[in-house]
Design a protein around this motif. Structure first.
Motif, short mmCIF file in Angstrom:
data_model
loop_
_atom_site.label_atom_id
_atom_site.label_comp_id
_atom_site.label_asym_id
_atom_site.label_seq_id
_atom_site.Cartn_x
_atom_site.Cartn_y
_atom_site.Cartn_z
N SER A 160 0.82 -1.21 0.00
CA SER A 160 0.00 0.00 0.00
C SER A 160 0.86 1.27 0.00
O SER A 160 1.93 1.30 0.60
CB SER A 160 -0.92 0.01 1.23
OG SER A 160 -1.61 1.23 1.31
N LYS A 161 0.34 2.30 -0.65
CA LYS A 161 1.04 3.59 -0.67
C LYS A 161 0.53 4.51 0.42
O LYS A 161 1.04 5.63 0.58
CB LYS A 161 0.85 4.26 -2.04
CG LYS A 161 -0.62 4.56 -2.38
CD LYS A 161 -0.75 5.13 -3.78
CE LYS A 161 -2.22 5.37 -4.13
NZ LYS A 161 -2.39 5.90 -5.50
N TYR A 162 -0.47 4.09 1.16
CA TYR A 162 -1.07 4.96 2.17
C TYR A 162 -0.33 4.86 3.50
O TYR A 162 0.34 3.86 3.79
CB TYR A 162 -2.54 4.62 2.36
CG TYR A 162 -3.34 4.72 1.08
CD1 TYR A 162 -3.37 5.91 0.36
CD2 TYR A 162 -4.03 3.62 0.58
CE1 TYR A 162 -4.08 6.01 -0.83
CE2 TYR A 162 -4.75 3.71 -0.61
CZ TYR A 162 -4.77 4.91 -1.31
OH TYR A 162 -5.46 5.01 -2.49
N GLY A 163 -0.47 5.91 4.32
CA GLY A 163 0.23 5.94 5.59
C GLY A 163 1.73 6.02 5.39
O GLY A 163 2.21 6.71 4.48
N GLU A 164 2.47 5.33 6.24
CA GLU A 164 3.93 5.27 6.12
C GLU A 164 4.29 3.94 5.48
O GLU A 164 4.42 2.92 6.15
CB GLU A 164 4.59 5.40 7.50
CG GLU A 164 4.33 6.71 8.20
CD GLU A 164 5.04 7.86 7.54
OE1 GLU A 164 6.18 7.65 7.03
OE2 GLU A 164 4.49 8.96 7.54
N GLU A 165 4.38 3.94 4.15
CA GLU A 165 4.69 2.72 3.40
C GLU A 165 3.75 1.58 3.80
O GLU A 165 4.16 0.44 4.02
CB GLU A 165 6.16 2.32 3.62
CG GLU A 165 7.13 3.38 3.12
CD GLU A 165 8.58 2.99 3.34
OE1 GLU A 165 8.82 1.98 4.04
OE2 GLU A 165 9.46 3.68 2.82
N GLY A 166 2.47 1.91 3.90
CA GLY A 166 1.47 0.91 4.19
C GLY A 166 1.18 0.70 5.66
O GLY A 166 0.34 -0.14 6.01
N MET A 167 1.83 1.45 6.55
CA MET A 167 1.59 1.31 7.99
C MET A 167 0.78 2.51 8.50
O MET A 167 1.13 3.65 8.25
CB MET A 167 2.89 1.21 8.77
CG MET A 167 2.67 1.01 10.27
SD MET A 167 4.19 0.78 11.20
CE MET A 167 4.86 2.45 11.20
N LEU A 168 -0.30 2.20 9.22
CA LEU A 168 -1.11 3.23 9.87
C LEU A 168 -1.48 2.74 11.26
O LEU A 168 -1.54 1.54 11.53
CB LEU A 168 -2.39 3.52 9.09
CG LEU A 168 -2.27 4.03 7.66
CD1 LEU A 168 -2.51 2.88 6.69
CD2 LEU A 168 -3.28 5.15 7.38
#
Length: 338
Positions: A160-168
């Motif tokens: 995923s491109k969302y959050g911080e490299e896929g981490m939320l």
């Protein structure tokens, strides 16, 4: 390096004593062995010693080097009973009631943490969140300046491109059913601090709603707006913004349209849900539909770390939460921040 790799690294450098009060449960026995062998923490198991040893033999698990404590045989039992009685006597507690209650493994383990005989506790494989929170709130209580205990999940979405490299971080998904605006503000602040201290993130906190910047009027939206204002008043140093719809919070081209110029919109790495229903549904949707790893729920706000597990937890989940609990203890003791 994945966030859990970093957390394991820190935990191993300064091993903490972590209590597993569900010591007779199969997953806990296997996880305890793994944690011990990998040097993640010093494990203390609570339960009937013979039952634990018998179960471990059935499983082919060698628990050599791991402490096992039966509350009714412990030299510390009377000390814990006396302390619990003193803590609760103004609430009507008697010495006789305290003697019964403290023999319960969850209460016994919480007393160990309270009196510094352990640094943290992890439970929940066979107990509910409420079972953990009751002794936690009665004995450990909230940290100074913290008004509410809440929870968060570390969500890692592959590719995923969302959050911080896929981490939320998602909060609150496990504790507070319908927080008021003051509580919601406190949850946002606590999760921002967690993101910074535990996950080494520059927190960008989105206060989620079905409205973005006045696109709808409703009492549900009013609560989120009010919580955002209160969070700003309490912690002007943090980037907390609301109300934001989910797409405006994490998708930059939507943010440019709905909330132009925002420091948070399109860049959020912390999502604060307006109530427990939406938070719980939201994390499970992402977990199932996006094949995300959901690490947690992790409690925040206690004076000392005690953490919950899902009753459907895996052995890996227990290991992860023990490692996180260890690092929370290190942070709280200010041995190290990262």
């Amino acid at each position: 390096m994945k966030i859990m790799d970093k957390i394991y690294e820190v935990a191993k450098q300064n091993k903490q004593r972590i209590v597993l009060p569900e010591g007779e449960e199969e997953r806990n026995i296997i996880a305890a062995k793994k944690i011990h062998d990998e040097g993640i923490a010093t494990i203390i198991m609570i339960g009937d010693k013979q039952k634990i040893k018998s179960k471990s033999q059935e499983l082919g698990v060698d628990l050599t080097g791991i402490d096992i404590i039966n509350p009714i045989e412990s030299d510390n039992l009377n000390k814990y009973i006396d302390e619990f009685y003193e803590l609760r006597k103004k609430k009507g507690m008697t010495r006789e009631k305290a003697e019964i209650i403290v023999k319960d493994p969850l209460y016994f383990g919480t007393m160990m943490v309270k009196l510094d005989d352990a640094e943290g506790m992890v439970s929940g494989a066979i107990h509910t969140t409420g079972d953990l929170l009751r002794p936690g709130l009665q004995i450990i209580k909230t940290a100074p300046g913290v008004s509410v205990v809440s929870s968060f999940f570390i969500m890692q979405v592959p590719g995923s491109k969302y959050g911080e490299e896929g981490m939320l971080l998602f909060s609150d998904c496990a504790v507070n059913p319908n927080p008021n605006s003051d509580q919601l503000a406190a949850i946002a602040i606590a999760t921002a601090d967690t993101a910074k201290e535990l996950c080494n993130l520059d927190p960008k906190v989105a206060m989620l709603s079905f409205s973005t910047k006045g696109s709808a009027d409703h009492e549900f939206v009013d609560k989120v707006r009010s919580a955002t204002e209160k969070a700003h008043e309490l912690r002007p140093d943090l980037d907390i913004e609301g109300e934001l719809q989910l797409d405006a919070a994490i998708v930059q081209n939507v943010a440019d349209l709905k909330a132009p110029g925002s420091k948070v919109a399109g860049k959020a790495n912390v999502l604060v849900f307006p109530d427990l229903q939406s938070g719980n549904i939201g994390y499970k949707l992402v977990q199932r539909f996006a094949n995300a790893e959901a690490i947690g729920p992790i409690c925040q706000g206690f004076a000392k770390p005690i953490n919950d597990l899902s009753r459907g937890c895996s052995i890996e989940d227990i290991v992860n939460v023990v490692a996180i609990t260890s690092v929370q203890a290190i942070i709280k003791k200010e041995y190290r921040r990262y």
